[in-house]
Design an enzyme around this catalytic site. Structure first.
Site, mmCIF file in Angstrom:
data_model
loop_
_atom_site.group_PDB
_atom_site.id
_atom_site.type_symbol
_atom_site.label_atom_id
_atom_site.label_comp_id
_atom_site.label_asym_id
_atom_site.label_seq_id
_atom_site.Cartn_x
_atom_site.Cartn_y
_atom_site.Cartn_z
ATOM 1 C CE LYS A 168 -6.926 -1.247 -0.279
ATOM 2 N NZ LYS A 168 -6.926 -2.715 -0.369
ATOM 3 C CG ASP B 231 -2.095 -0.823 1.180
ATOM 4 O OD1 ASP B 231 -2.265 -1.504 0.155
ATOM 5 O OD2 ASP B 231 -2.892 -0.806 2.142
ATOM 6 N NE ARG C 43 -3.564 -22.479 11.153
ATOM 7 C CZ ARG C 43 -2.733 -23.515 11.118
ATOM 8 N NH1 ARG C 43 -3.103 -24.650 10.539
ATOM 9 N NH2 ARG C 43 -1.532 -23.431 11.645
#
Lengths: 290, 189
Positions: A79, A22, A163
């Site tokens: 974005k 960023d 995960r």
């Protein structure tokens, strides 16, 4: 269109093993490029400051984005708010390399994401489970990132998301073919994408980690958990020595399986971003856009 | 054994194509990766040339690979790999291995909206699918360089002695003929 979608997935393939940083100014963009960023995300305020400032957070000023495009030779991303297809049209008009339809900004639509198949320019979208990832892909996203919890410096959410996505992929793989129809229904995703994951054991697009990565160890952790690259937002320019930390995180992503190298580059990095715990924040950005 | 530079970018894709052709390969991230390996060829994959160039210098790999390349080990560079091998880069003050006598222009077709796929003629092979991603092209070549392919008048593949370069990504297609060409004409001499 299919040709375009392939090319857009291909660009993400070339970013693999890299760090996307960023940046809020051409100077920061040059520091990031110099440090080895494989792309930069141009935005007016990094997530930590968006949290602090509150209010509505929107697409950045196109002029500011053009300044960053002129400053560096690596791909420039920017974005847009979830569902705000006109912001996306604007970014396409200024020849952006990748659009992030991002939960970091205030959503413009509480129900619908952008129909990304209508664009030539590629999109990356956040996901916190396999269902979200495959829904974004069916809408035309050519790259996925975990949502994590942006602007916190707390990696716990990113860990949970990567995960979970990988567990759900393994679960799909273990099913019989005649069980996939129901699995697609339960995940709320198109059957053909569930079938792809079952057959290939991975998403059909590149998957990066994002949201809370603050140290080289965090970045290597995400890579060892199966991410193909890393986004670092507030973690770099909210730290004591951004250039040094940026270089170290780039090294950690390349050498994620080499503790000796990671130990060496983790020395003397100065102050990490202070960070806030997930329990201390009022706004969970990851809950935006499912 | 073919060594594939694996600092950043699309290195797995090259491994997969080589595996299809029955060639063994290993990933190179640091100088120890080259120790006790007999290396018959080197591939420099696509990615961001600024990132890979920087990591090469920081890892100490640069000198070792430069030595191998100067010793005429077979090398194949695609996209960013072509940039790393070029003697001169028009819009970048850096020179990396400077091993093939070509002048290269980075991001020559523009940003991502300029990326494209086409079929083009490749000398000795015929028509092959070519994927260009924010690709460079070769502006001009020295007298010892053979041009292998042109697209829209721009040079997109060339060779000189032990070095083969393409501006496009054969590793992103199902067509393995250019990799086979590298193995046959460069690595088995």
């Amino acid at each position: 269109m299919n040709n375009r979608y392939e090319l857009n997935k291909n660009l993400a393939q070339m970013l693999k093993g890299g760090v996307i940083m960023d940046v809020t100014s051409p100077e920061q963009a040059r520091i990031a490029e110099e440090a080895g960023a494989c792309a930069v995300m141009a935005l007016e305020r990094i997530p930590a400051d968006i949290r602090k400032a509150g209010g509505v957070s929107r697409m950045s000023d196109p002029k500011m984005i053009k300044g960053i495009q002129a400053a560096v030779s690596i791909p420039v991303m920017a974005k847009v708010r979830i569902g705000h297809f006109v912001e996306a049209q604007i970014l396409e008009a200024i020849d952006i390399d990748y659009i992030d339809e991002s939960e970091v900004l205030t959503p413009a639509d509480n129900v619908f994401h952008i129909d990304k198949t209508k664009f030539k320019v590629p999109f990356v979208c956040g996901a916190k489970d396999l269902g979200e990832a495959l829904r974004r892909i069916s809408e035309g996203a050519s790259m996925i990132r975990t949502k994590g919890e942006p602007g916190t410096g707390d990696v716990v959410q990113a860990v949970q998301h990567i995960r979970l996505i990988n567990q759900q992929i393994r679960n799909l793989q273990s099913l019989r073919e005649d069980e996939l129809f129901n699995a697609a229904k339960e995940l709320q995703v198109p059957y053909d994408l569930a079938k792809y994951v079952h057959d290939n054991g991975k998403l059909p697009v590149v998957n990066f980690a994002a949201g809370g990565v603050a140290t080289p160890a965090d970045a290597a952790l995400m890579m060892q958990l199966g991410a193909e690259g890393v986004f670092v937002g507030s973690g770099i320019f909210k730290s004591g020595d951004p250039a040094k930390r940026a270089r170290a995180i780039v090294q950690a992503v390349t050498n994620y399986n080499d503790p000796d190298i990671i130990a060496e580059i983790s020395e003397d990095l100065g102050e990490a971003m202070v960070g806030i715990n997930e329990q201390e924040i009022e706004l969970l950005m990851a809950e935006r856009g499912k | 054994m073919i060594g594939i530079l694996a600092l950043q970018g699309g290195f797995i894709e090259h491994c997969n194509i080589l595996a299809k052709l029955g060639a063994e390969c290993f990933e190179i991230r640091k100088d120890q990766d080259l120790a006790d390996k007999k290396i018959d060829g080197l591939i420099l994959p696509g990615g961001e040339s600024t990132v890979v160039g920087k990591l090469l210098r920081e890892s100490g790999l640069f000198n070792q690979l430069k030595h191998l390349i100067d010793d005429e080990i077979p090398v194949f560079g695609t996209c960013a790999g072509l940039i790393l091998l070029a003697k001169k880069i028009e819009n970048d003050p850096n020179v990396y291995f400077g091993a093939i006598d070509i002048l290269v222009k980075r991001n020559a077709f523009g940003r991502q909206l300029g990326s494209f796929r086409t079929d083009g003629d490749f000398a000795g092979i015929g028509s092959v699918p070519m994927t260009f991603i924010r690709a460079p092209y070769v502006e001009n070549v020295g007298p010892d360089v053979t041009i292998l392919s042109k697209v829209n008048g721009h040079i997109v593949a060339a060779e000189q002695k032990n070095i083969l370069v393409t501006a496009f990504h054969p590793e992103l297609t199902d067509d393995s003929r250019i990799h086979a060409y590298f193995l046959k004409n460069f690595c088995k001499k």
